[in-house]
Design a protein around this motif. Structure first.
Motif, short mmCIF file in Angstrom:
data_model
loop_
_atom_site.label_atom_id
_atom_site.label_comp_id
_atom_site.label_asym_id
_atom_site.label_seq_id
_atom_site.Cartn_x
_atom_site.Cartn_y
_atom_site.Cartn_z
N THR A 8 -5.13 68.19 11.91
CA THR A 8 -3.80 68.54 12.40
C THR A 8 -3.89 68.69 13.91
O THR A 8 -4.77 69.40 14.41
CB THR A 8 -3.32 69.86 11.77
N ILE A 9 -2.99 68.02 14.62
CA ILE A 9 -2.97 68.13 16.08
C ILE A 9 -1.55 68.46 16.53
O ILE A 9 -0.58 68.17 15.84
CB ILE A 9 -3.47 66.85 16.77
N ARG A 10 -1.47 69.04 17.70
CA ARG A 10 -0.18 69.34 18.29
C ARG A 10 0.07 68.34 19.41
O ARG A 10 -0.82 68.07 20.22
CB ARG A 10 -0.16 70.76 18.84
N LEU A 11 1.27 67.81 19.46
CA LEU A 11 1.66 66.85 20.49
C LEU A 11 2.83 67.42 21.27
O LEU A 11 3.73 68.02 20.67
CB LEU A 11 2.08 65.52 19.87
N ASP A 12 2.84 67.17 22.55
CA ASP A 12 4.02 67.57 23.30
C ASP A 12 5.16 66.62 22.90
O ASP A 12 4.91 65.53 22.37
CB ASP A 12 3.77 67.56 24.82
N LYS A 14 7.15 64.59 24.41
CA LYS A 14 7.15 63.25 24.99
C LYS A 14 6.15 62.35 24.27
O LYS A 14 6.46 61.21 23.93
CB LYS A 14 6.82 63.34 26.48
N LEU A 15 4.95 62.85 24.01
CA LEU A 15 3.94 62.07 23.31
C LEU A 15 4.35 61.82 21.86
O LEU A 15 4.16 60.72 21.33
CB LEU A 15 2.58 62.78 23.37
N ALA A 16 4.93 62.82 21.21
CA ALA A 16 5.37 62.66 19.83
C ALA A 16 6.44 61.57 19.73
O ALA A 16 6.41 60.74 18.81
CB ALA A 16 5.91 63.98 19.29
N LEU A 19 4.77 58.19 20.18
CA LEU A 19 4.04 57.84 18.97
C LEU A 19 4.99 57.36 17.88
O LEU A 19 4.72 56.36 17.21
CB LEU A 19 3.21 59.03 18.48
N ASP A 20 6.10 58.04 17.70
CA ASP A 20 7.11 57.62 16.72
C ASP A 20 7.59 56.19 17.02
O ASP A 20 7.66 55.35 16.13
CB ASP A 20 8.33 58.55 16.74
N LYS A 30 2.20 56.92 11.73
CA LYS A 30 1.66 57.64 12.88
C LYS A 30 0.18 57.93 12.65
O LYS A 30 -0.62 57.87 13.59
CB LYS A 30 2.44 58.93 13.12
N ALA A 34 -2.85 56.94 15.18
CA ALA A 34 -3.74 57.98 15.67
C ALA A 34 -5.18 57.69 15.26
O ALA A 34 -6.12 57.86 16.06
CB ALA A 34 -3.30 59.35 15.16
#
Length: 74
Positions: A8-12, A14-16, A19-20, A30, A34
């Protein structure tokens, strides 16, 4: 069946969002995007470690720059 590990990672935001968008356009999940990125990063880290370990031996043989290697291999 292969065992797998969940990460499990946290994305800001903008990055999320990026990635979408990439996953949608590529027709991949996703997780696939990743996983591929992590595989590349692990390969790069392994290469750098191998290079760090072998560089002293190469330098001892006078192999300092790419051209030196090409000259020996040609």
């Amino acid at each position: 069946m292969k065992m797998s590990t969940r990460l499990t990672i946290r994305l800001d935001p903008k990055l999320a969002k990026a990635l979408d968008r990439i996953a949608r356009r590529a027709g991949q999940t996703k997780s696939e995007i990743a996983r591929e990125a992590l595989e590349r990063q692990v390969a790069i880290a392994r290469f750098r470690e191998l290079r760090r370990k072998t560089l002293p031996f190469a330098e001892a043989q006078g192999l300092v720059v790419d051209e030196d290697v090409f000259r020996v291999l040609s």
